[in-house]
Design a protein around this motif. Structure first.
Motif, mmCIF file in Angstrom:
data_model
loop_
_atom_site.group_PDB
_atom_site.id
_atom_site.type_symbol
_atom_site.label_atom_id
_atom_site.label_comp_id
_atom_site.label_asym_id
_atom_site.label_seq_id
_atom_site.Cartn_x
_atom_site.Cartn_y
_atom_site.Cartn_z
ATOM 1 N N GLU A 1 9.400 15.639 0.850
ATOM 2 C CA GLU A 1 8.101 16.402 -0.101
ATOM 3 C C GLU A 1 7.009 15.211 -0.122
ATOM 4 N N ILE A 2 7.523 13.872 -0.406
ATOM 5 C CA ILE A 2 6.588 12.956 -0.866
ATOM 6 C C ILE A 2 6.222 12.577 0.373
ATOM 7 N N VAL A 3 6.760 12.633 1.743
ATOM 8 C CA VAL A 3 6.040 12.313 2.946
ATOM 9 C C VAL A 3 5.121 13.450 3.162
ATOM 10 N N GLU A 4 5.387 14.746 2.801
ATOM 11 C CA GLU A 4 4.519 15.651 3.272
ATOM 12 C C GLU A 4 3.051 15.648 2.420
ATOM 13 N N LEU A 5 3.277 15.336 1.009
ATOM 14 C CA LEU A 5 2.109 15.061 0.204
ATOM 15 C C LEU A 5 1.476 13.955 0.690
ATOM 16 N N LEU A 6 1.910 12.823 1.049
ATOM 17 C CA LEU A 6 1.192 11.642 1.591
ATOM 18 C C LEU A 6 0.501 12.166 2.700
ATOM 19 N N ALA A 7 1.088 12.770 3.929
ATOM 20 C CA ALA A 7 0.307 13.202 5.013
ATOM 21 C C ALA A 7 -0.676 14.047 4.803
ATOM 22 N N LYS A 8 -0.661 15.130 3.759
ATOM 23 C CA LYS A 8 -1.767 15.845 3.670
ATOM 24 C C LYS A 8 -3.009 15.189 2.796
ATOM 25 N N ARG B 1 0.844 -1.134 0.096
ATOM 26 C CA ARG B 1 0.079 0.056 0.068
ATOM 27 C C ARG B 1 0.832 1.122 0.022
ATOM 28 N N GLN B 2 1.955 1.194 0.819
ATOM 29 C CA GLN B 2 2.767 2.446 0.798
ATOM 30 C C GLN B 2 3.689 2.457 -0.491
ATOM 31 N N ARG B 3 3.958 1.398 -1.000
ATOM 32 C CA ARG B 3 4.575 1.719 -2.429
ATOM 33 C C ARG B 3 3.673 2.307 -3.309
ATOM 34 N N ALA B 4 2.657 1.917 -3.372
ATOM 35 C CA ALA B 4 1.492 2.124 -4.359
ATOM 36 C C ALA B 4 1.166 3.770 -3.931
ATOM 37 N N ALA B 5 1.242 4.228 -2.822
ATOM 38 C CA ALA B 5 0.893 5.588 -2.525
ATOM 39 C C ALA B 5 2.099 6.309 -3.030
ATOM 40 N N VAL B 6 3.557 6.032 -2.793
ATOM 41 C CA VAL B 6 4.659 6.619 -3.273
ATOM 42 C C VAL B 6 4.417 6.701 -4.594
ATOM 43 N N GLU B 7 4.118 5.767 -5.561
ATOM 44 C CA GLU B 7 4.108 5.884 -7.245
ATOM 45 C C GLU B 7 2.963 6.793 -7.508
ATOM 46 N N THR B 8 1.945 6.718 -6.818
ATOM 47 C CA THR B 8 0.769 7.738 -6.967
ATOM 48 C C THR B 8 1.352 9.157 -7.073
ATOM 49 N N VAL B 9 1.974 9.720 -5.754
ATOM 50 C CA VAL B 9 2.532 10.885 -5.782
ATOM 51 C C VAL B 9 3.318 11.229 -6.830
ATOM 52 N N LEU B 10 4.503 10.306 -7.091
ATOM 53 C CA LEU B 10 5.344 10.390 -8.126
ATOM 54 C C LEU B 10 4.660 10.676 -9.625
ATOM 55 N N ARG B 11 3.931 9.787 -9.966
ATOM 56 C CA ARG B 11 3.101 9.790 -11.025
ATOM 57 C C ARG B 11 2.060 11.251 -11.282
ATOM 58 N N SER B 12 1.627 11.729 -10.096
ATOM 59 C CA SER B 12 0.873 12.929 -10.225
ATOM 60 C C SER B 12 1.508 14.114 -10.279
ATOM 61 N N THR B 13 2.703 14.208 -10.306
ATOM 62 C CA THR B 13 3.646 15.558 -10.472
ATOM 63 C C THR B 13 4.701 15.547 -11.543
ATOM 64 N N GLU B 14 4.718 16.573 -12.131
ATOM 65 C CA GLU B 14 5.691 16.763 -12.964
ATOM 66 C C GLU B 14 7.125 17.207 -12.771
ATOM 67 N N ALA B 15 6.890 17.609 -11.431
ATOM 68 C CA ALA B 15 7.992 18.177 -10.775
ATOM 69 C C ALA B 15 9.047 17.249 -10.237
ATOM 70 N N HIS B 16 10.004 17.567 -9.752
ATOM 71 C CA HIS B 16 10.998 16.732 -9.193
ATOM 72 C C HIS B 16 10.928 16.725 -7.658
ATOM 73 N N VAL B 17 10.754 15.775 -6.824
ATOM 74 C CA VAL B 17 10.321 15.750 -5.353
ATOM 75 C C VAL B 17 11.287 15.265 -4.665
ATOM 76 N N THR B 18 11.495 15.530 -3.431
ATOM 77 C CA THR B 18 12.495 14.925 -2.664
ATOM 78 C C THR B 18 11.588 13.872 -1.752
ATOM 79 N N THR C 1 10.339 4.135 4.987
ATOM 80 C CA THR C 1 9.409 3.588 4.176
ATOM 81 C C THR C 1 9.696 4.049 2.504
ATOM 82 N N VAL C 2 9.448 5.616 2.756
ATOM 83 C CA VAL C 2 9.471 6.083 1.415
ATOM 84 C C VAL C 2 10.804 5.952 0.645
ATOM 85 N N TYR C 3 11.856 6.181 1.451
ATOM 86 C CA TYR C 3 13.280 6.119 0.779
ATOM 87 C C TYR C 3 13.308 4.428 0.284
ATOM 88 N N ARG C 4 12.897 3.723 1.043
ATOM 89 C CA ARG C 4 12.997 2.280 0.546
ATOM 90 C C ARG C 4 12.130 1.903 -0.769
#
Length: 136
Positions: free
Chosen positions: A30-37, A10-27, A46-49
């Motif tokens: 930033e992914i942790v923050e977007l997921l929390a929001k 589930r976590q990997r799917a969430a990380v992939e969703t964030v990455l696919r939904s943005t054209e920007a480069h994210v740290t 987990t995000v790093y892994r």
């Protein structure tokens, strides 16, 4: 060795969703923050892994950062290849800009022809100030 296909959490799917939904480069932060929001609590480790696995699988590109800065990541969308252009990084706001310019191709060809050195655009980042930050 564990199959990467079996590692669809589930976590990997969430990380992939964030990455696919943005054209920007994210740290990773930033992914942790977007997921929390979005109401999804996923730990930084987990995000790093997940990011490292996605990089290993060729789905995500990792841009090394300057000393003391966090690396940033970008999902590789179909037909989008960063091997063909250089990057500009704003030292004020952190924006990473793709630069597709004939002059950069000419520079790369010059370096190869005159100096016998092949530049890797994927790892080539020029640092400075973006237009918006220069105006400030």
């Amino acid at each position: 060795m564990r199959s990467t296909e079996g590692y669809k959490t589930r976590q990997r799917a969430a990380v992939e969703t964030v990455l696919r939904s943005t054209e920007a480069h994210v740290t990773a932060d930033e992914i942790v923050e977007l997921l929390a929001k979005s109401g999804q609590a996923v730990g930084r480790t987990t995000v790093y892994r997940c990011l490292e696995r996605l990089v290993e699988e060729g789905q995500v590109r990792k841009y090394a950062a300057a000393s003391g800065e966090s690396a940033c990541y970008q999902y590789i969308h179909a037909g989008h290849d960063c091997r063909e252009h250089f990057h500009l990084k704003c030292t004020a706001c952190g924006k990473l800009i793709h630069i597709e310019c004939d002059h950069m191709s000419e520079l790369s060809a010059h370096i190869d022809g005159e100096h016998g050195f092949s530049v890797d655009p994927l790892k080539t980042v020029l640092y400075g100030l973006c237009k918006d930050c220069r105006v400030k």
